[in-house]
Enzyme design. Structure first.
Site, PDB file in Angstrom:
ATOM      1  N   TYR A  13       8.751   2.550   5.962  1.00  0.00           N
ATOM      2  CA  TYR A  13       8.325   2.138   4.545  1.00  0.00           C
ATOM      3  C   TYR A  13       8.933   2.996   3.267  1.00  0.00           C
ATOM      4  O   TYR A  13       8.874   2.323   2.382  1.00  0.00           O
ATOM      5  CB  TYR A  13       6.679   2.505   4.403  1.00  0.00           C
ATOM      6  CG  TYR A  13       5.849   1.918   5.391  1.00  0.00           C
ATOM      7  CD1 TYR A  13       6.371   0.789   5.790  1.00  0.00           C
ATOM      8  CD2 TYR A  13       4.657   2.185   5.744  1.00  0.00           C
ATOM      9  CE1 TYR A  13       5.457  -0.254   6.804  1.00  0.00           C
ATOM     10  CE2 TYR A  13       3.889   1.501   6.385  1.00  0.00           C
ATOM     11  CZ  TYR A  13       4.228   0.269   6.930  1.00  0.00           C
ATOM     12  OH  TYR A  13       3.303  -0.351   7.806  1.00  0.00           O
TER      13      TYR A  13
ATOM     14  N   ASP B 109      -5.769   0.511  12.055  1.00  0.00           N
ATOM     15  CA  ASP B 109      -6.425  -0.651  12.158  1.00  0.00           C
ATOM     16  C   ASP B 109      -7.116  -1.267  13.136  1.00  0.00           C
ATOM     17  O   ASP B 109      -8.349  -1.747  13.185  1.00  0.00           O
ATOM     18  CB  ASP B 109      -5.457  -1.668  11.433  1.00  0.00           C
ATOM     19  CG  ASP B 109      -5.552  -1.261   9.709  1.00  0.00           C
ATOM     20  OD1 ASP B 109      -6.091  -0.360   9.232  1.00  0.00           O
ATOM     21  OD2 ASP B 109      -5.582  -2.522   9.109  1.00  0.00           O
TER      22      ASP B 109
ATOM     23  N   LYS C  77       8.546   3.970  20.263  1.00  0.00           N
ATOM     24  CA  LYS C  77       9.227   2.897  20.923  1.00  0.00           C
ATOM     25  C   LYS C  77      10.769   3.613  21.425  1.00  0.00           C
ATOM     26  O   LYS C  77      11.698   2.875  20.809  1.00  0.00           O
ATOM     27  CB  LYS C  77       9.272   1.610  20.366  1.00  0.00           C
ATOM     28  CG  LYS C  77       8.107   0.869  19.846  1.00  0.00           C
ATOM     29  CD  LYS C  77       7.671   0.019  21.232  1.00  0.00           C
ATOM     30  CE  LYS C  77       8.344  -1.071  21.176  1.00  0.00           C
ATOM     31  NZ  LYS C  77       8.370  -2.082  22.616  1.00  0.00           N
TER      32      LYS C  77
ATOM     33  N   ASP D 131       0.120   2.681  10.899  1.00  0.00           N
ATOM     34  CA  ASP D 131      -0.687   1.877  10.184  1.00  0.00           C
ATOM     35  C   ASP D 131      -1.532   0.610  11.168  1.00  0.00           C
ATOM     36  O   ASP D 131      -2.550   0.314  10.808  1.00  0.00           O
ATOM     37  CB  ASP D 131       0.413   1.000   9.381  1.00  0.00           C
ATOM     38  CG  ASP D 131      -0.142   0.304   8.286  1.00  0.00           C
ATOM     39  OD1 ASP D 131      -1.258   0.523   7.915  1.00  0.00           O
ATOM     40  OD2 ASP D 131       0.873  -0.173   7.439  1.00  0.00           O
TER      41      ASP D 131
ATOM     42  N   ASP E 238       3.706  -0.017  21.895  1.00  0.00           N
ATOM     43  CA  ASP E 238       3.054  -1.546  22.355  1.00  0.00           C
ATOM     44  C   ASP E 238       1.914  -1.405  23.497  1.00  0.00           C
ATOM     45  O   ASP E 238       0.844  -2.030  23.332  1.00  0.00           O
ATOM     46  CB  ASP E 238       3.949  -2.382  22.669  1.00  0.00           C
ATOM     47  CG  ASP E 238       4.943  -2.073  23.527  1.00  0.00           C
ATOM     48  OD1 ASP E 238       5.489  -0.731  23.779  1.00  0.00           O
ATOM     49  OD2 ASP E 238       5.589  -2.631  24.297  1.00  0.00           O
TER      50      ASP E 238
END
Ligand code: NAD
Length: 368
Positions: free
Chosen positions: A142, A254, A193, A250, A226
Protein backbone atom coordinates in the site's frame (compact mmCIF):
# COMPACT_ATOMS: atom_id res chain seq x y z
CA UNK A 1 -2.93 5.35 42.95
CA UNK A 2 -1.47 5.06 39.43
CA UNK A 3 -2.79 7.63 36.99
CA UNK A 4 -3.79 6.41 33.57
CA UNK A 5 -4.19 9.14 30.96
CA UNK A 6 -6.79 8.51 28.28
CA UNK A 7 -7.51 10.82 25.37
CA UNK A 8 -11.07 10.40 24.11
CA UNK A 9 -11.71 11.32 20.47
CA UNK A 10 -15.40 10.57 19.88
CA UNK A 11 -15.48 12.07 16.35
CA UNK A 12 -18.64 12.05 14.26
CA UNK A 13 -21.94 10.22 13.80
CA UNK A 14 -22.37 7.38 16.28
CA UNK A 15 -18.85 7.96 17.65
CA UNK A 16 -19.98 10.33 20.44
CA UNK A 17 -23.07 8.21 21.29
CA UNK A 18 -21.06 5.04 21.78
CA UNK A 19 -18.20 6.84 23.54
CA UNK A 20 -20.68 8.17 26.13
CA UNK A 21 -21.44 4.59 27.17
CA UNK A 22 -17.76 3.77 27.67
CA UNK A 23 -17.33 6.95 29.69
CA UNK A 24 -19.99 5.60 32.05
CA UNK A 25 -17.88 2.49 32.55
CA UNK A 26 -14.66 4.46 33.09
CA UNK A 27 -16.40 6.62 35.71
CA UNK A 28 -17.81 3.53 37.44
CA UNK A 29 -14.40 1.80 37.45
CA UNK A 30 -12.76 4.88 38.97
CA UNK A 31 -15.50 5.12 41.58
CA UNK A 32 -15.78 1.47 42.54
CA UNK A 33 -12.29 0.14 41.90
CA UNK A 34 -10.04 3.24 42.09
CA UNK A 35 -8.58 2.55 38.65
CA UNK A 36 -7.24 6.11 38.34
CA UNK A 37 -8.28 6.86 34.77
CA UNK A 38 -7.96 10.52 33.79
CA UNK A 39 -9.76 11.44 30.61
CA UNK A 40 -9.52 14.38 28.27
CA UNK A 41 -11.80 14.81 25.27
CA UNK A 42 -10.95 16.46 21.96
CA UNK A 43 -12.52 16.93 18.55
CA UNK A 44 -11.51 15.00 15.44
CA UNK A 45 -12.90 14.58 11.92
CA UNK A 46 -15.95 16.51 10.78
CA UNK A 47 -16.58 17.76 14.30
CA UNK A 48 -13.10 19.35 14.40
CA UNK A 49 -13.68 20.87 10.95
CA UNK A 50 -16.92 22.50 12.13
CA UNK A 51 -15.20 24.05 15.15
CA UNK A 52 -11.67 24.75 13.91
CA UNK A 53 -11.57 24.22 10.11
CA UNK A 54 -9.03 21.37 10.45
CA UNK A 55 -9.57 17.63 11.00
CA UNK A 56 -7.30 17.58 14.06
CA UNK A 57 -5.74 20.60 15.78
CA UNK A 58 -2.00 20.62 16.56
CA UNK A 59 -2.88 21.14 20.23
CA UNK A 60 -4.99 17.97 20.18
CA UNK A 61 -2.24 16.07 18.38
CA UNK A 62 -0.01 17.10 21.29
CA UNK A 63 -2.59 15.66 23.70
CA UNK A 64 -2.43 12.41 21.71
CA UNK A 65 1.35 12.31 22.13
CA UNK A 66 1.02 12.90 25.87
CA UNK A 67 -1.73 10.31 26.49
CA UNK A 68 -1.06 6.76 27.66
CA UNK A 69 -3.72 5.58 25.22
CA UNK A 70 -6.32 7.00 22.84
CA UNK A 71 -9.92 5.87 22.45
CA UNK A 72 -11.27 6.81 19.04
CA UNK A 73 -14.93 6.70 17.95
CA UNK A 74 -15.43 7.19 14.22
CA UNK A 75 -15.13 9.98 11.67
CA UNK A 76 -16.82 11.03 8.46
CA UNK A 77 -20.22 11.48 6.91
CA UNK A 78 -21.88 12.91 3.80
CA UNK A 79 -22.02 16.36 5.39
CA UNK A 80 -18.25 16.73 4.90
CA UNK A 81 -17.97 15.25 1.41
CA UNK A 82 -17.30 18.63 -0.17
CA UNK A 83 -14.60 20.05 2.13
CA UNK A 84 -10.95 20.42 1.01
CA UNK A 85 -9.21 17.04 0.62
CA UNK A 86 -6.48 17.77 3.16
CA UNK A 87 -9.10 18.58 5.80
CA UNK A 88 -11.45 15.65 5.14
CA UNK A 89 -12.45 13.83 8.35
CA UNK A 90 -10.26 10.75 7.61
CA UNK A 91 -7.18 13.00 7.47
CA UNK A 92 -7.37 13.37 11.26
CA UNK A 93 -7.31 9.61 11.71
CA UNK A 94 -4.44 9.16 9.26
CA UNK A 95 -2.46 11.90 10.98
CA UNK A 96 -2.80 10.13 14.32
CA UNK A 97 -1.69 6.79 12.86
CA UNK A 98 1.25 8.35 11.02
CA UNK A 99 2.59 10.70 13.71
CA UNK A 100 2.26 8.11 16.46
CA UNK A 101 3.86 5.49 14.16
CA UNK A 102 1.17 2.92 14.79
CA UNK A 103 2.55 0.05 12.73
CA UNK A 104 0.71 -2.88 14.31
CA UNK A 105 -3.00 -3.31 13.74
CA UNK A 106 -4.76 -5.77 16.03
CA UNK A 107 -8.15 -7.15 15.18
CA UNK A 108 -9.61 -9.78 17.45
CA UNK A 109 -12.40 -11.98 16.18
CA UNK A 110 -14.39 -13.18 19.17
CA UNK A 111 -17.63 -15.05 18.73
CA UNK A 112 -19.95 -14.77 21.71
CA UNK A 113 -22.00 -17.94 22.20
CA UNK A 114 -25.24 -15.90 22.19
CA UNK A 115 -24.46 -14.62 18.69
CA UNK A 116 -23.01 -17.78 17.14
CA UNK A 117 -26.11 -18.22 15.00
CA UNK A 118 -25.51 -14.78 13.41
CA UNK A 119 -22.25 -16.02 11.89
CA UNK A 120 -22.05 -17.10 8.26
CA UNK A 121 -20.50 -20.37 9.47
CA UNK A 122 -22.08 -23.20 11.44
CA UNK A 123 -22.40 -22.63 15.19
CA UNK A 124 -20.00 -25.41 16.16
CA UNK A 125 -17.23 -23.89 14.03
CA UNK A 126 -17.41 -20.43 15.61
CA UNK A 127 -18.94 -20.84 19.09
CA UNK A 128 -16.23 -19.65 21.52
CA UNK A 129 -13.93 -18.46 18.73
CA UNK A 130 -11.18 -16.11 19.97
CA UNK A 131 -8.45 -15.22 17.50
CA UNK A 132 -6.26 -12.15 17.08
CA UNK A 133 -5.01 -10.90 13.73
CA UNK A 134 -1.82 -8.87 13.98
CA UNK A 135 -1.44 -6.97 10.71
CA UNK A 136 1.50 -4.81 9.65
CA UNK A 137 -0.08 -1.41 8.98
CA UNK A 138 2.48 1.09 7.70
CA UNK A 139 4.49 -0.80 5.05
CA UNK A 140 4.09 -3.26 2.20
CA UNK A 141 2.30 -2.84 -1.09
CA UNK A 142 0.00 0.00 0.00
CA UNK A 143 2.98 2.31 0.49
CA UNK A 144 5.86 0.85 -1.60
CA UNK A 145 7.36 2.90 -4.45
CA UNK A 146 7.12 3.00 -7.42
CA UNK A 147 3.35 3.23 -7.28
CA UNK A 148 1.94 4.54 -10.53
CA UNK A 149 0.11 3.98 -13.77
CA UNK A 150 2.75 4.45 -16.47
CA UNK A 151 1.91 5.29 -20.08
CA UNK A 152 3.95 2.97 -22.31
CA UNK A 153 3.29 5.14 -25.36
CA UNK A 154 2.02 2.29 -27.55
CA UNK A 155 -1.60 2.48 -26.52
CA UNK A 156 -0.81 0.44 -23.43
CA UNK A 157 -0.42 1.47 -19.82
CA UNK A 158 1.32 -0.32 -16.97
CA UNK A 159 -0.07 -0.27 -13.41
CA UNK A 160 2.60 -0.73 -10.75
CA UNK A 161 2.42 -1.31 -7.01
CA UNK A 162 5.49 -2.36 -5.07
CA UNK A 163 5.48 -4.85 -2.24
CA UNK A 164 8.47 -3.92 -0.10
CA UNK A 165 9.54 -4.80 3.45
CA UNK A 166 12.76 -3.88 5.26
CA UNK A 167 14.22 -6.05 8.00
CA UNK A 168 13.25 -3.71 10.85
CA UNK A 169 9.60 -3.60 9.72
CA UNK A 170 9.26 -7.37 9.85
CA UNK A 171 11.20 -7.64 13.11
CA UNK A 172 9.02 -5.18 14.99
CA UNK A 173 5.68 -6.62 13.83
CA UNK A 174 6.95 -10.15 14.56
CA UNK A 175 7.90 -9.10 18.11
CA UNK A 176 4.44 -7.57 18.54
CA UNK A 177 2.80 -10.81 17.41
CA UNK A 178 4.90 -12.95 19.76
CA UNK A 179 4.38 -10.54 22.67
CA UNK A 180 0.60 -10.68 22.28
CA UNK A 181 0.63 -14.46 21.88
CA UNK A 182 2.30 -14.67 25.30
CA UNK A 183 -0.72 -12.89 26.82
CA UNK A 184 -3.06 -15.40 25.13
CA UNK A 185 -2.65 -19.08 24.14
CA UNK A 186 0.99 -18.69 23.12
CA UNK A 187 0.69 -19.65 19.47
CA UNK A 188 1.54 -17.62 16.34
CA UNK A 189 0.67 -18.55 12.76
CA UNK A 190 2.68 -16.41 10.33
CA UNK A 191 1.12 -16.04 6.88
CA UNK A 192 2.83 -14.95 3.63
CA UNK A 193 3.32 -16.21 0.06
CA UNK A 194 6.92 -17.41 0.14
CA UNK A 195 6.21 -19.77 -2.76
CA UNK A 196 5.77 -16.87 -5.21
CA UNK A 197 7.01 -13.66 -3.52
CA UNK A 198 10.50 -12.61 -2.42
CA UNK A 199 8.94 -10.47 0.29
CA UNK A 200 7.18 -13.61 1.55
CA UNK A 201 10.43 -15.55 1.58
CA UNK A 202 12.17 -12.81 3.57
CA UNK A 203 9.18 -12.35 5.91
CA UNK A 204 9.34 -16.06 6.70
CA UNK A 205 13.11 -15.90 7.31
CA UNK A 206 12.95 -12.91 9.68
CA UNK A 207 9.97 -14.24 11.66
CA UNK A 208 11.74 -17.58 12.05
CA UNK A 209 14.92 -15.88 13.32
CA UNK A 210 13.10 -13.59 15.79
CA UNK A 211 11.26 -16.64 17.10
CA UNK A 212 14.44 -18.67 17.53
CA UNK A 213 16.43 -15.88 19.16
CA UNK A 214 13.81 -14.20 21.33
CA UNK A 215 10.60 -16.21 21.65
CA UNK A 216 11.43 -19.95 21.67
CA UNK A 217 8.67 -20.48 24.29
CA UNK A 218 5.95 -19.43 21.81
CA UNK A 219 4.62 -22.00 19.34
CA UNK A 220 5.22 -20.81 15.75
CA UNK A 221 3.77 -22.21 12.54
CA UNK A 222 3.96 -20.90 8.98
CA UNK A 223 1.11 -21.02 6.53
CA UNK A 224 0.73 -19.74 2.97
CA UNK A 225 -1.74 -16.85 3.10
CA UNK A 226 -4.14 -18.43 0.60
CA UNK A 227 -4.23 -21.66 2.60
CA UNK A 228 -4.68 -19.48 5.71
CA UNK A 229 -7.78 -17.88 4.21
CA UNK A 230 -9.16 -21.33 3.50
CA UNK A 231 -8.40 -22.57 7.01
CA UNK A 232 -10.02 -19.46 8.52
CA UNK A 233 -13.39 -20.50 7.17
CA UNK A 234 -12.78 -24.25 7.47
CA UNK A 235 -11.55 -24.57 11.05
CA UNK A 236 -11.06 -21.06 12.53
CA UNK A 237 -10.61 -22.22 16.12
CA UNK A 238 -7.18 -23.75 15.28
CA UNK A 239 -5.70 -20.21 15.36
CA UNK A 240 -4.59 -18.02 18.24
CA UNK A 241 -2.52 -15.13 16.80
CA UNK A 242 -2.27 -14.69 13.02
CA UNK A 243 0.75 -12.58 12.06
CA UNK A 244 0.71 -11.15 8.56
CA UNK A 245 1.55 -8.21 6.30
CA UNK A 246 -0.53 -5.21 5.31
CA UNK A 247 -2.22 -6.62 2.20
CA UNK A 248 -2.94 -10.14 3.42
CA UNK A 249 -3.94 -8.76 6.82
CA UNK A 250 -6.49 -6.49 5.18
CA UNK A 251 -8.16 -9.47 3.51
CA UNK A 252 -7.80 -12.00 6.31
CA UNK A 253 -9.11 -9.64 9.01
CA UNK A 254 -12.26 -8.94 7.00
CA UNK A 255 -12.82 -12.68 6.57
CA UNK A 256 -12.33 -13.19 10.29
CA UNK A 257 -14.75 -10.31 11.01
CA UNK A 258 -17.56 -12.06 9.19
CA UNK A 259 -17.15 -15.10 11.39
CA UNK A 260 -18.42 -13.15 14.37
CA UNK A 261 -21.69 -11.59 13.17
CA UNK A 262 -22.26 -7.82 13.28
CA UNK A 263 -20.03 -4.86 12.46
CA UNK A 264 -21.25 -3.24 15.68
CA UNK A 265 -19.31 -5.86 17.68
CA UNK A 266 -15.78 -5.47 16.30
CA UNK A 267 -12.97 -3.62 18.09
CA UNK A 268 -9.44 -2.90 16.89
CA UNK A 269 -6.17 -1.48 18.13
CA UNK A 270 -3.30 0.24 16.37
CA UNK A 271 -0.05 0.11 18.28
CA UNK A 272 3.45 1.52 17.99
CA UNK A 273 6.78 0.39 19.43
CA UNK A 274 7.22 -0.01 23.20
CA UNK A 275 8.74 3.06 24.87
CA UNK A 276 12.37 2.42 25.84
CA UNK A 277 11.90 3.53 29.46
CA UNK A 278 8.27 2.78 30.33
CA UNK A 279 7.73 -0.24 28.05
CA UNK A 280 4.32 1.20 27.10
CA UNK A 281 3.33 1.21 23.45
CA UNK A 282 1.77 4.20 21.75
CA UNK A 283 -1.76 3.01 21.20
CA UNK A 284 -5.09 3.91 19.71
CA UNK A 285 -8.21 1.78 20.14
CA UNK A 286 -11.24 2.08 17.88
CA UNK A 287 -14.26 0.16 16.63
CA UNK A 288 -13.92 -1.29 13.13
CA UNK A 289 -17.19 0.34 12.08
CA UNK A 290 -17.56 3.89 10.76
CA UNK A 291 -19.76 6.79 11.82
CA UNK A 292 -22.98 5.13 10.56
CA UNK A 293 -24.71 8.35 9.44
CA UNK A 294 -27.87 6.35 8.66
CA UNK A 295 -28.53 5.73 12.36
CA UNK A 296 -26.57 8.57 14.02
CA UNK A 297 -28.51 10.56 16.61
CA UNK A 298 -31.27 7.99 16.92
CA UNK A 299 -29.92 6.30 20.03
CA UNK A 300 -29.90 2.84 18.45
CA UNK A 301 -26.17 2.28 17.73
CA UNK A 302 -24.59 -0.81 19.23
CA UNK A 303 -21.93 0.37 21.74
CA UNK A 304 -20.29 -3.08 22.13
CA UNK A 305 -17.48 -2.48 19.58
CA UNK A 306 -16.58 0.66 21.56
CA UNK A 307 -16.68 -1.25 24.88
CA UNK A 308 -14.59 -4.04 23.38
CA UNK A 309 -12.08 -1.45 22.09
CA UNK A 310 -11.75 -0.17 25.65
CA UNK A 311 -11.31 -3.81 26.72
CA UNK A 312 -8.34 -4.08 24.35
CA UNK A 313 -6.99 -0.87 25.87
CA UNK A 314 -7.17 -2.39 29.35
CA UNK A 315 -5.39 -5.53 28.14
CA UNK A 316 -2.73 -4.17 25.82
CA UNK A 317 -1.94 -0.68 27.19
CA UNK A 318 -2.47 -1.11 30.91
CA UNK A 319 -1.93 -4.84 31.35
CA UNK A 320 -5.23 -4.92 33.29
CA UNK A 321 -5.93 -8.48 32.22
CA UNK A 322 -8.40 -9.23 35.00
CA UNK A 323 -10.46 -6.14 34.19
CA UNK A 324 -10.32 -6.87 30.45
CA UNK A 325 -11.55 -10.42 31.07
CA UNK A 326 -14.28 -9.08 33.35
CA UNK A 327 -15.46 -6.68 30.62
CA UNK A 328 -15.51 -9.55 28.09
CA UNK A 329 -17.62 -11.58 30.52
CA UNK A 330 -19.96 -8.62 31.08
CA UNK A 331 -20.56 -8.28 27.32
CA UNK A 332 -21.13 -12.04 26.98
CA UNK A 333 -23.55 -12.04 29.91
CA UNK A 334 -25.59 -9.11 28.59
CA UNK A 335 -25.87 -10.80 25.19
CA UNK A 336 -26.78 -14.11 26.82
CA UNK A 337 -29.56 -12.33 28.74
CA UNK A 338 -31.14 -11.55 25.36
CA UNK A 339 -30.53 -7.78 25.16
CA UNK A 340 -30.14 -6.72 21.54
CA UNK A 341 -29.62 -3.39 19.76
CA UNK A 342 -31.42 -3.38 16.38
CA UNK A 343 -28.34 -4.47 14.39
CA UNK A 344 -28.20 -7.74 16.41
CA UNK A 345 -31.92 -8.48 16.62
CA UNK A 346 -33.73 -10.88 14.33
CA UNK A 347 -36.62 -9.36 12.34
CA UNK A 348 -39.48 -8.42 14.67
CA UNK A 349 -37.60 -9.08 17.94
CA UNK A 350 -37.55 -6.57 20.81
CA UNK A 351 -34.62 -4.15 20.85
CA UNK A 352 -32.98 -1.76 23.30
CA UNK A 353 -31.32 1.66 22.94
CA UNK A 354 -27.61 2.45 22.96
CA UNK A 355 -27.95 3.81 26.50
CA UNK A 356 -29.82 0.73 27.79
CA UNK A 357 -27.20 -1.59 26.31
CA UNK A 358 -24.45 0.58 27.81
CA UNK A 359 -26.07 0.62 31.25
CA UNK A 360 -26.47 -3.16 31.13
CA UNK A 361 -22.79 -3.72 30.29
CA UNK A 362 -21.68 -1.38 33.10
CA UNK A 363 -24.02 -3.11 35.57
CA UNK A 364 -22.81 -6.57 34.52
CA UNK A 365 -19.20 -5.43 34.89
CA UNK A 366 -19.78 -4.11 38.39
CA UNK A 367 -21.74 -7.20 39.41
CA UNK A 368 -18.95 -9.61 38.41
P1 NAD B 1 -20.32 2.22 8.69
O1 NAD B 1 -19.48 1.22 9.41
O2 NAD B 1 -20.41 3.56 9.29
O3 NAD B 1 -21.80 1.64 8.50
C1 NAD B 1 -22.11 0.48 7.74
C2 NAD B 1 -23.48 -0.07 8.18
O4 NAD B 1 -23.32 -0.70 9.46
C3 NAD B 1 -24.53 1.02 8.37
O5 NAD B 1 -25.79 0.53 7.96
C4 NAD B 1 -24.52 1.28 9.85
O6 NAD B 1 -25.75 1.75 10.36
C5 NAD B 1 -24.15 -0.09 10.42
N1 NAD B 1 -23.40 0.04 11.68
C6 NAD B 1 -22.09 0.39 11.80
N2 NAD B 1 -21.74 0.45 13.08
C7 NAD B 1 -22.84 0.14 13.80
C8 NAD B 1 -23.11 0.05 15.20
N3 NAD B 1 -22.17 0.28 16.13
N4 NAD B 1 -24.36 -0.27 15.58
C9 NAD B 1 -25.33 -0.52 14.66
N5 NAD B 1 -25.13 -0.46 13.34
C10 NAD B 1 -23.90 -0.13 12.90
O7 NAD B 1 -19.73 2.31 7.20
P2 NAD B 1 -20.15 3.27 6.01
O8 NAD B 1 -21.63 3.50 6.02
O9 NAD B 1 -19.51 2.72 4.81
O10 NAD B 1 -19.42 4.65 6.31
C11 NAD B 1 -20.06 5.76 6.97
C12 NAD B 1 -19.02 6.84 7.22
O11 NAD B 1 -18.04 6.36 8.13
C13 NAD B 1 -18.26 7.27 5.97
O12 NAD B 1 -18.06 8.66 6.02
C14 NAD B 1 -16.94 6.53 6.08
O13 NAD B 1 -15.89 7.20 5.43
C15 NAD B 1 -16.74 6.54 7.58
N6 NAD B 1 -15.87 5.45 8.11
C16 NAD B 1 -15.07 5.80 9.15
C17 NAD B 1 -14.28 4.85 9.74
C18 NAD B 1 -13.43 5.26 10.92
O14 NAD B 1 -13.65 6.31 11.46
N7 NAD B 1 -12.48 4.45 11.35
C19 NAD B 1 -14.31 3.51 9.30
C20 NAD B 1 -15.17 3.18 8.26
C21 NAD B 1 -15.96 4.17 7.66
Amino acid sequence: MATRKLLLLPGDGIGPETMTEVEKLIAAMNREHATGFETETALVGGAAWEAHKVSLRDADMALAHAADAILFGAVGGPRWDGIPYEHRPEAGLLRLRKELQLFANLRPAICYPALADASSLKRELVDGLDILIVRELTGGVYFGEPKEIRDLGNGQKRAIDTQVYDTYEIERIARAGFDFARTRRNKVTSMEKRNVMKSGLYWNEVVTRIHREEYPDVQLEHMLADAGGMQLVRRPKQFDVILTDNLFGDLLSDIAAMLTGSLGMLPSASLGAPDATTGMRRAMYEPVHGSAPDIAGKGVANPIAMFASFGMCLRYSFNMIEEADRLERAIARVLASGLRTPDLAPEGAATVTTAAMGDAVVAAYLAD
